[in-house]
Design a protein around this motif. Structure first.
Motif, mmCIF file in Angstrom:
data_model
loop_
_atom_site.group_PDB
_atom_site.id
_atom_site.type_symbol
_atom_site.label_atom_id
_atom_site.label_comp_id
_atom_site.label_asym_id
_atom_site.label_seq_id
_atom_site.Cartn_x
_atom_site.Cartn_y
_atom_site.Cartn_z
ATOM 1 N N PRO A 189 -18.381 4.016 32.549
ATOM 2 C CA PRO A 189 -19.934 3.795 32.557
ATOM 3 C C PRO A 189 -20.442 4.394 31.233
ATOM 4 C CG PRO A 189 -18.947 4.835 34.602
ATOM 5 C CD PRO A 189 -17.615 4.688 33.628
ATOM 6 N N GLU A 190 -21.413 3.923 30.816
ATOM 7 C CA GLU A 190 -22.309 4.748 29.619
ATOM 8 C C GLU A 190 -21.256 4.980 28.570
ATOM 9 O OE1 GLU A 190 -25.177 6.833 31.795
ATOM 10 O OE2 GLU A 190 -26.309 5.164 31.977
ATOM 11 N N GLY A 191 -20.214 4.363 28.293
ATOM 12 C CA GLY A 191 -19.124 4.622 27.501
ATOM 13 C C GLY A 191 -18.773 3.789 26.372
ATOM 14 N N ILE A 192 -17.852 4.115 25.702
ATOM 15 C CA ILE A 192 -17.494 3.341 24.649
ATOM 16 C C ILE A 192 -15.837 2.851 24.518
ATOM 17 C CG2 ILE A 192 -17.204 4.878 22.825
ATOM 18 C CD1 ILE A 192 -18.347 2.880 20.829
ATOM 19 N N TYR A 193 -15.429 1.927 24.354
ATOM 20 C CA TYR A 193 -13.884 1.372 23.784
ATOM 21 C C TYR A 193 -13.986 0.928 22.430
ATOM 22 C CZ TYR A 193 -9.428 -0.592 24.099
ATOM 23 O OH TYR A 193 -8.137 -0.940 23.964
ATOM 24 N N LEU A 194 -13.485 1.514 21.331
ATOM 25 C CA LEU A 194 -13.655 1.302 20.053
ATOM 26 C C LEU A 194 -12.104 0.971 19.621
ATOM 27 C CD1 LEU A 194 -15.722 1.630 17.782
ATOM 28 C CD2 LEU A 194 -15.142 4.050 17.644
ATOM 29 N N ALA A 234 -13.239 -3.581 12.892
ATOM 30 C CA ALA A 234 -13.437 -2.611 14.122
ATOM 31 C C ALA A 234 -14.456 -3.453 15.241
ATOM 32 C CB ALA A 234 -14.065 -1.408 13.817
ATOM 33 N N LEU A 235 -13.920 -3.188 16.453
ATOM 34 C CA LEU A 235 -14.683 -3.780 17.444
ATOM 35 C C LEU A 235 -15.298 -2.763 18.505
ATOM 36 C CD1 LEU A 235 -12.415 -6.873 18.542
ATOM 37 C CD2 LEU A 235 -14.624 -6.972 17.218
ATOM 38 N N ALA A 236 -16.398 -2.814 18.999
ATOM 39 C CA ALA A 236 -16.846 -1.536 19.856
ATOM 40 C C ALA A 236 -17.507 -2.512 20.970
ATOM 41 C CB ALA A 236 -18.077 -0.999 19.299
ATOM 42 N N PHE A 237 -16.990 -1.838 22.309
ATOM 43 C CA PHE A 237 -17.582 -2.269 23.681
ATOM 44 C C PHE A 237 -17.974 -1.283 24.145
ATOM 45 C CE2 PHE A 237 -13.542 -4.550 22.081
ATOM 46 C CZ PHE A 237 -13.700 -5.953 22.465
ATOM 47 N N VAL A 238 -19.404 -1.480 23.944
ATOM 48 C CA VAL A 238 -20.268 -0.609 24.708
ATOM 49 C C VAL A 238 -20.874 -0.946 26.329
ATOM 50 C CG1 VAL A 238 -22.178 1.012 24.739
ATOM 51 C CG2 VAL A 238 -20.875 0.459 22.557
ATOM 52 N N ASN A 239 -20.523 -0.056 27.250
ATOM 53 C CA ASN A 239 -20.968 -0.198 28.296
ATOM 54 C C ASN A 239 -22.266 0.295 28.984
ATOM 55 O OD1 ASN A 239 -21.124 -1.091 31.225
ATOM 56 N ND2 ASN A 239 -19.120 -0.054 31.686
ATOM 57 N N TYR A 240 -23.329 -0.325 29.103
ATOM 58 C CA TYR A 240 -24.463 0.387 29.611
ATOM 59 C C TYR A 240 -24.699 0.577 31.366
ATOM 60 C CZ TYR A 240 -27.090 -0.295 24.897
ATOM 61 O OH TYR A 240 -27.498 -0.361 23.932
ATOM 62 N N SER A 241 -23.876 -0.188 31.962
ATOM 63 C CA SER A 241 -23.760 0.122 33.414
ATOM 64 C C SER A 241 -23.516 1.600 33.861
ATOM 65 C CB SER A 241 -22.799 -0.809 34.064
ATOM 66 O OG SER A 241 -22.586 -0.475 35.344
ATOM 67 N N ASP A 242 -24.367 2.051 34.811
ATOM 68 C CA ASP A 242 -24.377 3.299 35.205
ATOM 69 C C ASP A 242 -23.515 3.376 36.493
ATOM 70 O OD1 ASP A 242 -25.925 2.493 37.032
ATOM 71 O OD2 ASP A 242 -27.552 3.949 36.293
ATOM 72 N N GLN A 243 -22.930 2.399 37.009
ATOM 73 C CA GLN A 243 -22.181 2.274 38.310
ATOM 74 C C GLN A 243 -20.866 3.093 37.747
ATOM 75 O OE1 GLN A 243 -20.394 -1.310 39.701
ATOM 76 N NE2 GLN A 243 -21.924 -1.422 41.256
ATOM 77 N N GLY A 244 -20.505 4.073 38.783
ATOM 78 C CA GLY A 244 -19.597 5.062 38.318
ATOM 79 C C GLY A 244 -18.055 4.982 38.392
ATOM 80 N N THR A 245 -17.894 3.926 37.722
ATOM 81 C CA THR A 245 -16.300 3.549 37.483
ATOM 82 C C THR A 245 -16.266 2.806 36.386
ATOM 83 O OG1 THR A 245 -14.429 2.539 38.745
ATOM 84 C CG2 THR A 245 -16.050 1.134 38.926
ATOM 85 N N PRO A 246 -15.073 2.877 35.592
ATOM 86 C CA PRO A 246 -15.002 1.886 34.599
ATOM 87 C C PRO A 246 -14.932 0.398 34.659
ATOM 88 C CG PRO A 246 -13.190 3.740 34.442
ATOM 89 C CD PRO A 246 -13.912 3.697 35.721
ATOM 90 N N ASN A 247 -15.576 -0.349 33.900
ATOM 91 C CA ASN A 247 -15.500 -1.613 34.095
ATOM 92 C C ASN A 247 -14.671 -2.515 32.690
ATOM 93 O OD1 ASN A 247 -18.956 -1.023 34.515
ATOM 94 N ND2 ASN A 247 -17.617 -1.985 36.148
#
Ligand code: GLA
Length: 409
Positions: free
Chosen positions: A398-403, A342-355
């Protein structure tokens, strides 16, 4: 066969508490983070730590799908006791809040097909100032067993952190001696961490089913991030000591409480699954947002948490994209099924758009030449087939995860 051999080798490498419990991370509900030490049943009867509160939660766990999803431990944390002991020094439950005593609660919870957890402390007093188990460990272990307790959370306040090195194994010995199977949930390394003392993680992992390695979780995204960073840094390489029988514990799930956005809740849920963490919800189940409830009961994420290998994900890298267009934490968990990850990509950026983070599976160490079938874990949706050299894009809120789960083709 290969899978079995590698699992045996893996288990062999981990010296876990050998009481047959916690072969996968324990799941349940624990009162502390959400209900704290609310003992005011006069003014706040609905929320105080009491028999009623615990039984209400247990009923909801059964009636609203939590038990079926795997959450079976119903745990009272601190503040269940009276602030005195009996004439033999034995523990006394608060007579107003627990009028029928712990055995009654245990029987009720067992009749629902669930398990019952309680709390004590290694020191002279508990953190809240109630009588602790110093000089009474054998007596208290026996009391817990006679009440039908299935899990003991054993705190470390009011003791010298170094004393944990023999105090926790002594309690383990007395718990085993009762003959009752009691899952042993320790706070041994945490108190040594507070004082920046040496932590013998090998001994901790050998002596406890679950072990709190970091500070208490609070109801905030900062708290979740700090906790994840501690596991990401993995100082002392404690992550290599986890596995069936012994799991490092980043503390309770706060999904459904006040502090996290929906995406941040997904991060906690997904990452606790990646870490093979105990999943003790601390939330008011009577009053929970349906989206949070669905998240807590997400079968695919729970399956990731309960993967029989019990591997703790490692953080592979942190990448800060230029102009704050993503602060990516990339994690990898080895799964029981041979060649699966399993791979998790967690984004700590709070810029209001997905990265978007662009990589290849090969760069993340997934090198099987015939490639991988990739699925997104929360939804179970197919992402596609990828060979190690193919471009792989992870787009993360932003402040989300892709798993994702990657299975060898
Ligand atoms: C400590 C523990 C918490 C909780 C409280 C109760 O802070 O780490 O998890 O049990 O004590 O007082």
């Amino acid at each position: 066969m290969k899978v079995i051999i590698s699992l045996c080798l893996f288990i062999g490498a981990v010296s876990a508490l050998n009481n047959g419990l916690a072969l996968t991370p324990p799941m349940g509900w624990l009162s502390w983070e959400r209900f704290r030490c609310n003992v005011d049943c006069v003014n706040d009867p609905h929320n105080c730590i009491s028999e009623n509160l615990i039984l209400e939660m247990a009923d909801i766990m059964v009636n609203e799908g939590y038990k079926d999803a795997g959450y079976v431990y119903v745990n009272i944390d601190a503040c269940w006791m009276a602030n005195y002991t009996d004439e033999n020094g034995g523990m006394v439950p608060d007579p107003k809040r627990f009028p029928n005593g712990p055995k009654y609660l245990a029987d009720k919870i067992h009749a629902l097909g669930m398990k019952f957890g309680m709390y004590q402390d290694l020191g002279r007093l508990t953190c809240g100032g109630y009588p602790g188990s110093e000089f009474h460990m054998q007596q208290y272990a026996q009391q817990f067993a006679s009440w039908g307790v299935d899990l003991l959370k054993f705190d470390g306040c009011h003791s010298n952190p170094r004393d944990g090195d023999y105090g926790y194994p002594v309690m383990e010995f007395f718990l085993n001696k009762t003959g009752r199977q009691i899952l042993y949930s320790c706070e041994w390394p945490l108190y040594q961490l507070f004082k920046q003392e040496y932590i013998n993680y090998t001994a901790v992992a050998a002596g406890c089913n679950t072990w709190r390695a970091y500070h208490d979780i609070q109801d905030s995204w900062d708290s979740v991030k700090e906790t994840l960073d501690f596991w990401g840094n993995n100082s002392g390489n404690f992550a290599s000591l986890t596995g069936p029988g012994s799991f490092s514990d980043p503390d309770m799930l706060i999904v459904g409480d006040f502090g996290l956005s929906y995406d941040q809740q997904r991060v906690q849920m997904g990452m606790w699954a990646m870490l093979s963490a105990p999943m003790h919800m601390s939330v008011d189940l009577r009053n929970i947002d349906p989206k949070s409830k669905a998240l807590l009961q997400n079968r695919n994420v729970i399956a990731l948490n309960q993967d029989p290998l019990g591997y703790t994900a490692r953080r592979l890298l942190v990448y800060t994209a230029p102009r704050n267009q993503g602060i990516f934490n990339v994690w990898k968990k080895v799964l029981y099924q041979q060649g699966s990850y399993a791979l998790a990509f967690v984004n700590y950026s709070d810029q209001g758009t997905p990265n978007t983070y662009t990589t290849t599976l090969g760069q993340l160490g997934l090198t099987n030449a015939s490639g991988y079938n990739v699925t997104e874990i929360f939804s179970g949706m197919t992402v596609g087939q990828f060979r190690p050299q193919d471009e792989f894009k992870a787009t993360v809120n932003p402040e989300g995860i892709y798993l994702v789960k990657c299975v060898t083709m």
